[in-house]
Motif scaffolding. Structure first.
Motif, PDB file in Angstrom:
ATOM      1  N   ARG A 567      -1.728  28.377  16.261  1.00 43.37           N
ATOM      2  CA  ARG A 567      -1.602  27.617  15.010  1.00 43.37           C
ATOM      3  C   ARG A 567      -2.468  28.243  13.913  1.00 43.37           C
ATOM      4  NH1 ARG A 567      -2.212  21.187  16.555  1.00 43.37           N
ATOM      5  NH2 ARG A 567      -0.302  20.965  17.800  1.00 43.37           N
ATOM      6  N   ALA A 568      -1.950  28.233  12.687  1.00 44.51           N
ATOM      7  CA  ALA A 568      -2.787  28.665  11.547  1.00 44.51           C
ATOM      8  C   ALA A 568      -3.635  27.469  11.120  1.00 44.51           C
ATOM      9  CB  ALA A 568      -1.899  29.095  10.397  1.00 44.51           C
ATOM     10  N   PRO A 569      -4.927  27.670  10.878  1.00 46.59           N
ATOM     11  CA  PRO A 569      -5.763  26.549  10.436  1.00 46.59           C
ATOM     12  C   PRO A 569      -5.352  26.088   9.042  1.00 46.59           C
ATOM     13  CG  PRO A 569      -7.011  28.596  10.335  1.00 46.59           C
ATOM     14  CD  PRO A 569      -5.703  28.928  10.973  1.00 46.59           C
ATOM     15  N   VAL A 570      -5.440  24.795   8.820  1.00 42.69           N
ATOM     16  CA  VAL A 570      -5.160  24.257   7.481  1.00 42.69           C
ATOM     17  C   VAL A 570      -6.290  24.690   6.545  1.00 42.69           C
ATOM     18  CG1 VAL A 570      -5.164  22.085   6.165  1.00 42.69           C
ATOM     19  CG2 VAL A 570      -3.823  22.294   8.294  1.00 42.69           C
ATOM     20  N   VAL A 571      -5.930  25.028   5.304  1.00 45.42           N
ATOM     21  CA  VAL A 571      -6.939  25.383   4.291  1.00 45.42           C
ATOM     22  C   VAL A 571      -6.933  24.273   3.250  1.00 45.42           C
ATOM     23  CG1 VAL A 571      -7.620  27.070   2.540  1.00 45.42           C
ATOM     24  CG2 VAL A 571      -6.614  27.836   4.717  1.00 45.42           C
ATOM     25  N   GLU A 572      -8.087  23.833   2.833  1.00 46.30           N
ATOM     26  CA  GLU A 572      -8.178  22.719   1.885  1.00 46.30           C
ATOM     27  C   GLU A 572      -8.836  23.202   0.602  1.00 46.30           C
ATOM     28  OE1 GLU A 572      -7.034  19.842   1.825  1.00 46.30           O
ATOM     29  OE2 GLU A 572      -8.264  18.544   0.560  1.00 46.30           O
ATOM     30  N   ASP A 573      -8.263  22.856  -0.542  1.00 47.27           N
ATOM     31  CA  ASP A 573      -8.883  23.172  -1.840  1.00 47.27           C
ATOM     32  C   ASP A 573     -10.006  22.165  -2.105  1.00 47.27           C
ATOM     33  OD1 ASP A 573      -7.814  22.931  -5.364  1.00 47.27           O
ATOM     34  OD2 ASP A 573      -9.697  23.581  -4.393  1.00 47.27           O
ATOM     35  N   LEU A 574     -11.249  22.638  -2.067  1.00 43.83           N
ATOM     36  CA  LEU A 574     -12.407  21.746  -2.193  1.00 43.83           C
ATOM     37  C   LEU A 574     -13.020  21.798  -3.585  1.00 43.83           C
ATOM     38  CD1 LEU A 574     -13.931  22.613   1.303  1.00 43.83           C
ATOM     39  CD2 LEU A 574     -12.816  20.463   0.652  1.00 43.83           C
ATOM     40  N   SER A 575     -12.308  22.417  -4.538  1.00 41.29           N
ATOM     41  CA  SER A 575     -12.925  22.614  -5.864  1.00 41.29           C
ATOM     42  C   SER A 575     -13.322  21.290  -6.515  1.00 41.29           C
ATOM     43  CB  SER A 575     -11.955  23.382  -6.779  1.00 41.29           C
ATOM     44  OG  SER A 575     -10.711  22.701  -6.842  1.00 41.29           O
ATOM     45  N   ARG A 576     -12.622  20.186  -6.144  1.00 41.58           N
ATOM     46  CA  ARG A 576     -12.960  18.889  -6.782  1.00 41.58           C
ATOM     47  C   ARG A 576     -14.354  18.407  -6.335  1.00 41.58           C
ATOM     48  NH1 ARG A 576      -9.915  18.007  -2.439  1.00 41.58           N
ATOM     49  NH2 ARG A 576     -10.320  16.216  -1.025  1.00 41.58           N
ATOM     50  N   HIS A 577     -14.866  19.033  -5.251  1.00 40.90           N
ATOM     51  CA  HIS A 577     -16.200  18.641  -4.758  1.00 40.90           C
ATOM     52  C   HIS A 577     -17.306  19.552  -5.281  1.00 40.90           C
ATOM     53  CE1 HIS A 577     -14.799  15.663  -1.775  1.00 40.90           C
ATOM     54  NE2 HIS A 577     -13.760  16.471  -1.631  1.00 40.90           N
ATOM     55  N   GLN A 578     -16.927  20.501  -6.148  1.00 42.34           N
ATOM     56  CA  GLN A 578     -17.952  21.491  -6.512  1.00 42.34           C
ATOM     57  C   GLN A 578     -18.509  21.266  -7.910  1.00 42.34           C
ATOM     58  OE1 GLN A 578     -15.598  24.904  -5.538  1.00 42.34           O
ATOM     59  NE2 GLN A 578     -15.870  24.582  -3.334  1.00 42.34           N
ATOM     60  N   HIS A 579     -18.047  20.186  -8.547  1.00 40.22           N
ATOM     61  CA  HIS A 579     -18.556  19.874  -9.888  1.00 40.22           C
ATOM     62  C   HIS A 579     -18.692  18.360 -10.024  1.00 40.22           C
ATOM     63  CE1 HIS A 579     -17.881  24.010 -11.090  1.00 40.22           C
ATOM     64  NE2 HIS A 579     -16.776  23.953 -10.357  1.00 40.22           N
ATOM     65  N   GLY A 580     -19.585  17.999 -10.946  1.00 36.56           N
ATOM     66  CA  GLY A 580     -19.763  16.564 -11.202  1.00 36.56           C
ATOM     67  C   GLY A 580     -20.851  15.981 -10.326  1.00 36.56           C
ATOM     68  N   MET A 581     -21.630  15.063 -10.860  1.00 37.56           N
ATOM     69  CA  MET A 581     -22.751  14.412 -10.164  1.00 37.56           C
ATOM     70  C   MET A 581     -23.759  15.459  -9.694  1.00 37.56           C
ATOM     71  SD  MET A 581     -23.464  11.233  -9.839  1.00 37.56           S
ATOM     72  CE  MET A 581     -21.889  10.393  -9.889  1.00 37.56           C
ATOM     73  N   GLY A 582     -23.835  16.567 -10.399  1.00 37.82           N
ATOM     74  CA  GLY A 582     -24.820  17.608 -10.079  1.00 37.82           C
ATOM     75  C   GLY A 582     -24.389  18.543  -8.966  1.00 37.82           C
ATOM     76  N   ARG A 583     -23.193  18.348  -8.430  1.00 36.21           N
ATOM     77  CA  ARG A 583     -22.795  19.189  -7.285  1.00 36.21           C
ATOM     78  C   ARG A 583     -22.685  20.662  -7.649  1.00 36.21           C
ATOM     79  NH1 ARG A 583     -17.831  15.481  -5.382  1.00 36.21           N
ATOM     80  NH2 ARG A 583     -17.758  15.216  -7.641  1.00 36.21           N
ATOM     81  N   GLU A 584     -22.474  20.961  -8.944  1.00 38.23           N
ATOM     82  CA  GLU A 584     -22.404  22.370  -9.344  1.00 38.23           C
ATOM     83  C   GLU A 584     -23.752  23.051  -9.152  1.00 38.23           C
ATOM     84  OE1 GLU A 584     -21.664  19.768 -11.133  1.00 38.23           O
ATOM     85  OE2 GLU A 584     -23.014  19.668 -12.860  1.00 38.23           O
ATOM     86  N   LEU A 585     -24.827  22.271  -9.045  1.00 37.48           N
ATOM     87  CA  LEU A 585     -26.174  22.852  -8.876  1.00 37.48           C
ATOM     88  C   LEU A 585     -26.462  23.179  -7.409  1.00 37.48           C
ATOM     89  CD1 LEU A 585     -28.117  20.395 -11.231  1.00 37.48           C
ATOM     90  CD2 LEU A 585     -27.221  22.653 -11.813  1.00 37.48           C
ATOM     91  N   PHE A 586     -25.586  22.730  -6.504  1.00 43.70           N
ATOM     92  CA  PHE A 586     -25.876  22.884  -5.077  1.00 43.70           C
ATOM     93  C   PHE A 586     -24.956  23.886  -4.379  1.00 43.70           C
ATOM     94  CE2 PHE A 586     -29.142  19.694  -4.013  1.00 43.70           C
ATOM     95  CZ  PHE A 586     -29.273  19.084  -5.255  1.00 43.70           C
ATOM     96  N   GLY A 587     -24.282  24.730  -5.168  1.00 48.35           N
ATOM     97  CA  GLY A 587     -23.377  25.711  -4.563  1.00 48.35           C
ATOM     98  C   GLY A 587     -24.102  26.636  -3.597  1.00 48.35           C
ATOM     99  N   MET A 588     -25.339  27.040  -3.943  1.00 47.68           N
ATOM    100  CA  MET A 588     -26.046  27.978  -3.051  1.00 47.68           C
ATOM    101  C   MET A 588     -26.384  27.287  -1.720  1.00 47.68           C
ATOM    102  SD  MET A 588     -29.756  28.244  -4.826  1.00 47.68           S
ATOM    103  CE  MET A 588     -30.327  26.908  -5.860  1.00 47.68           C
ATOM    104  N   PHE A 589     -26.554  25.970  -1.734  1.00 47.62           N
ATOM    105  CA  PHE A 589     -26.802  25.255  -0.477  1.00 47.62           C
ATOM    106  C   PHE A 589     -25.524  25.273   0.369  1.00 47.62           C
ATOM    107  CE2 PHE A 589     -30.955  23.085  -0.804  1.00 47.62           C
ATOM    108  CZ  PHE A 589     -31.269  23.332  -2.123  1.00 47.62           C
ATOM    109  N   ARG A 590     -24.354  25.019  -0.287  1.00 42.66           N
ATOM    110  CA  ARG A 590     -23.122  24.999   0.491  1.00 42.66           C
ATOM    111  C   ARG A 590     -22.840  26.384   1.069  1.00 42.66           C
ATOM    112  NH1 ARG A 590     -21.767  21.565  -3.842  1.00 42.66           N
ATOM    113  NH2 ARG A 590     -20.943  23.296  -5.078  1.00 42.66           N
ATOM    114  N   ARG A 591     -23.081  27.413   0.243  1.00 41.11           N
ATOM    115  CA  ARG A 591     -22.771  28.782   0.677  1.00 41.11           C
ATOM    116  C   ARG A 591     -23.690  29.265   1.797  1.00 41.11           C
ATOM    117  NH1 ARG A 591     -22.137  29.143  -4.816  1.00 41.11           N
ATOM    118  NH2 ARG A 591     -24.216  30.020  -5.185  1.00 41.11           N
ATOM    119  N   ASN A 592     -24.891  28.719   1.871  1.00 42.58           N
ATOM    120  CA  ASN A 592     -25.877  29.258   2.834  1.00 42.58           C
ATOM    121  C   ASN A 592     -26.230  28.317   3.975  1.00 42.58           C
ATOM    122  OD1 ASN A 592     -26.723  31.930   1.549  1.00 42.58           O
ATOM    123  ND2 ASN A 592     -26.863  30.519  -0.187  1.00 42.58           N
ATOM    124  N   ALA A 593     -25.607  27.150   4.016  1.00 39.86           N
ATOM    125  CA  ALA A 593     -25.974  26.189   5.071  1.00 39.86           C
ATOM    126  C   ALA A 593     -25.622  26.753   6.450  1.00 39.86           C
ATOM    127  CB  ALA A 593     -25.242  24.870   4.845  1.00 39.86           C
TER     128      ALA A 593
END
Ligand SMILES: O=C(O)[C@H](O)[C@@H](O)[C@H](O)[C@H](O)COP(=O)(O)O
Ligand code: SF4
Length: 603
Positions: A567-593
């Motif tokens: 099976r091919a894994p499902v891919v989800e567009d998560l861009s709606r979670h990457q901005h707003g409520m300060g989430r744009e400031l935490f991209g380096m945390f998501r990328r490096n967790a």
């Protein structure tokens, strides 16, 4: 009583696994110790800035440079009922220090999120990462290097783990955690949950729900369920970083203030010119194992399968889920505090609390009694209760051998369950964890068709459309640390509990987290690898049969292996979670967790 062989074996395995990293950590903190006070090394300019705002008496002491100066790292804010009492602590602490002949200064503040306020909202996607942010903020505070010890003021979920990770990066300093205590009991957690479930079914309105919530969370102090905040208090005590019996004494009482004053004096006494016991030496393999045992014995928060791993790593100790699993089989459940029962932490404390728990575990050989602590005694001294005599003097007396309430707290000879509350699961979906202490025995094995969701709010919508009145396993994926910051999905609890109470056999499987206050519905959480990092959970389809077996420790999708692999894994567009409520400031945390089983952090 000699140490239980499994406790000894797990500790030895932990020492062996951590030998090099622990040795390097101890070398680092040894090299960081200097002669004299730390501020004596500062230039005149540095030092003058450091004491410019002080009053005459403190300024003279700081200028003179020989008496200890304690740094206060505080997580005070008005958002967390648990932290609101800290508002007046710096003034109290400074006065105690002055009277004892040394000084204290607020070194800095750290951010503190109330997960109860952000629960179910996009702010919750910052929650887990705030732990490491708090650790970094602790380092910023202590980097002024004016301090010969530190007092850590924090209670809640990510705050104590973050403060302790930060404290361990200054492990050469003595450190004492200073709690503030639980709020008085409001309406019971069970009553609150019933109104929530009625609201989920549309049987009561918002006004009635708000009335119940406000009657549960009604004043300053920690919320009284046994979630992550109160699991933190248990941990700080059983790891010897609180004074004995300090965890659950009520805020703003003479006993609470006396314990705070004693903590200040103890911090100074632990310094180089005194007992010379820095925090990095107290938090050793014994303390970490004692913490795991305390979590099992009380049905502690699943969040500590992330945080205690990250804390141990900060001390050079490689704690793994296998260690939790091995200890779970021999540590009995001795406390039933909501969500693991109907009582709250005030009733736990009144029944004998931490002193009784520690005494019982010690007597069963299930704790390292020789573990070092901040109290001037080893852990065996923690089987005692603090009290004030008529002159207001603080002393400790041995805890009674009988529980004050067997419905809440039991002796090791008559546990609620023979094994601990936290279990590891593995199988063809990867690894996960489950808290079994709150799950009814007939719900520990669930085999049902998957219903897949990419957002927790979709479940309530499906419920409202009447689509979930059957056995099913809710798969909520793309919730992991690298996807959207591994939020707690606790808002699902009322809806899933309604369905479970209707007799449907249901469970939750997610690469996200649940609250420490979650529990009744079987949930395989922290699934690793996560969907957004190649995890097989991304291949699950609606209708696949999933088997969650908390007895055997298995989590599997019952699809033919070759077919599932193809099976091919499902891919989800998560861009709606990457901005707003300060989430744009935490991209380096998501990328490096890193993965959940390594603490899901970035440090
Ligand atoms: O891990 C935890 O213990 C939770 O994060 C807790 O701190 C949070 O506040 C819950 O949301 C409280 O429970 P309710 O949301 O049910 O009030
Ligand atoms: S226990 Fe949870 S809800 Fe209560 S103050 Fe702490 S973070 Fe907020």
């Amino acid at each position: 009583m000699s140490l239980h062989p499994v406790v000894a074996e797990v500790t030895e395995r932990l020492r062996e696994r951590s030998r090099d990293t622990r040795a390097a950590y101890l070398d680092r903190i040894h090299d960081a110790v200097i002669e004299g006070t730390h501020r004596a090394r500062l230039s005149c300019g540095n030092l003058a800035h450091g004491f410019a705002a002080c009053g005459t008496q403190d300024k003279a002491a700081l200028r003179e440079g020989h008496t200890p100066n304690l740094g206060i790292v505080t997580a005070y804010n008005d958002m967390l009922s648990a932290h609101q009492p800290y508002e007046r602590y710096p003034a109290l602490i400074r006065e105690v220090a002055r009277q004892a002949g040394f000084t204290a200064q607020v070194a800095g503040g750290v951010p503190a999120m109330c997960d109860g306020v952000t629960q179910g909202r996009s702010g919750m996607e910052l929650s887990l990462f705030s732990r490491d942010l708090i650790a970094m903020a602790t380092a910023v505070a202590l980097s002024h290097d004016m301090f010969d010890g530190a007092l850590y003021l924090g209670i809640c979920d990510k705050i104590v783990p973050g403060l302790l990770i930060g404290a361990l990066s200054f492990g050469h300093l003595p450190g004492v955690f200073v709690p503030s205590g639980p709020m008085p009991s409001g309406i019971s957690n069970e009553q609150k949950s019933k109104v929530r479930q009625a609201y989920a079914e549309g049987k009561v309105g918002r006004a009635q729900l708000l009335e119940a919530e406000a009657a549960s969370y009604h004043s300053a102090g920690t919320c009284t369920f046994y979630g992550t905040a109160n699991s933190n208090q248990m941990l700080m005590e059983i790891m010897g970083l609180h004074l004995p019996g300090a965890s659950f004494v009520a805020p703003d009482t003479p006993l609470r203030d006396a314990l705070t004053a004693a903590a200040v004096r103890r911090c100074a006494a632990l310094g180089k010119t005194g007992e010379n016991l820095p925090i990095g030496q107290i938090v050793d393999e014994r303390a970490i194992v004692n913490g795991v045992i305390g979590l099992h014995a009380t049905g502690g928060s699943t969040n500590h399968l992330l945080h205690l791993v990250a804390i141990a790593q900060a001390a050079g100790i490689a704690l793994r889920w296998e260690d939790f699993d091995a200890l779970s089989s021999v540590v009995p459940l001795l406390a039933r505090v909501y969500p693991n029962g109907y009582a709250d932490v005030n009733q736990f404390h009144d029944a004998g609390g931490m002193a009784f728990l520690i005494d019982q575990l010690l007597s069963a050989g299930l704790l390292h009694g020789d573990a070092r602590t901040i109290a001037g005694t080893d852990l065996s001294g923690y089987a005692s209760l603090p009290a004030l005599d008529e002159s207001g003097r603080l002393s400790w007396t041995p805890v009674p051998k009988e529980s004050g309430n067997r419905g809440v707290l039991r002796g090791a000879s008559e546990p609620f369950r023979a094994d601990g509350g936290l279990r590891m699961l593995h199988g063809n979906l990867g690894r996960a964890v489950i808290k079994v202490s709150a799950v009814p025995d007939d719900r520990l094995v669930i085999e049902a068709p998957a219903v897949v969701f990419h957002d927790q709010d979709e479940i309530k919508r499906a419920f409202d459309r009447g689509e979930l009145n059957h056995d099913f396993i809710a798969v909520v994926r793309f919730q992991g640390p690298r996807a959207i910051g591994m939020p707690e999905l606790h808002k699902l609890t009322p809806t899933l509990a309604v369905l479970q109470d209707r007799g449907h056999r249901i469970a939750l499987v997610t690469d996200g987290r649940m609250s420490g206050a979650s529990g009744r519905v079987p949930a395989a959480i922290h699934v690793t690898p996560e969907a957004d990092d190649g995890g097989p959970i991304a291949k699950i389809r609606d209708g696949d049969i999933i088997r969650l077996d908390a007895v055997q420790g298995r989590l599997e999708v019952l699809v033919e292996a070759a077919e599932f692999a193809a099976r091919a894994p499902v891919v989800e567009d998560l861009s709606r979670h990457q901005h707003g409520m300060g989430r744009e400031l935490f991209g380096m945390f998501r990328r490096n967790a890193v993965a959940a089983d390594l603490g899901a952090g970035v440090l």
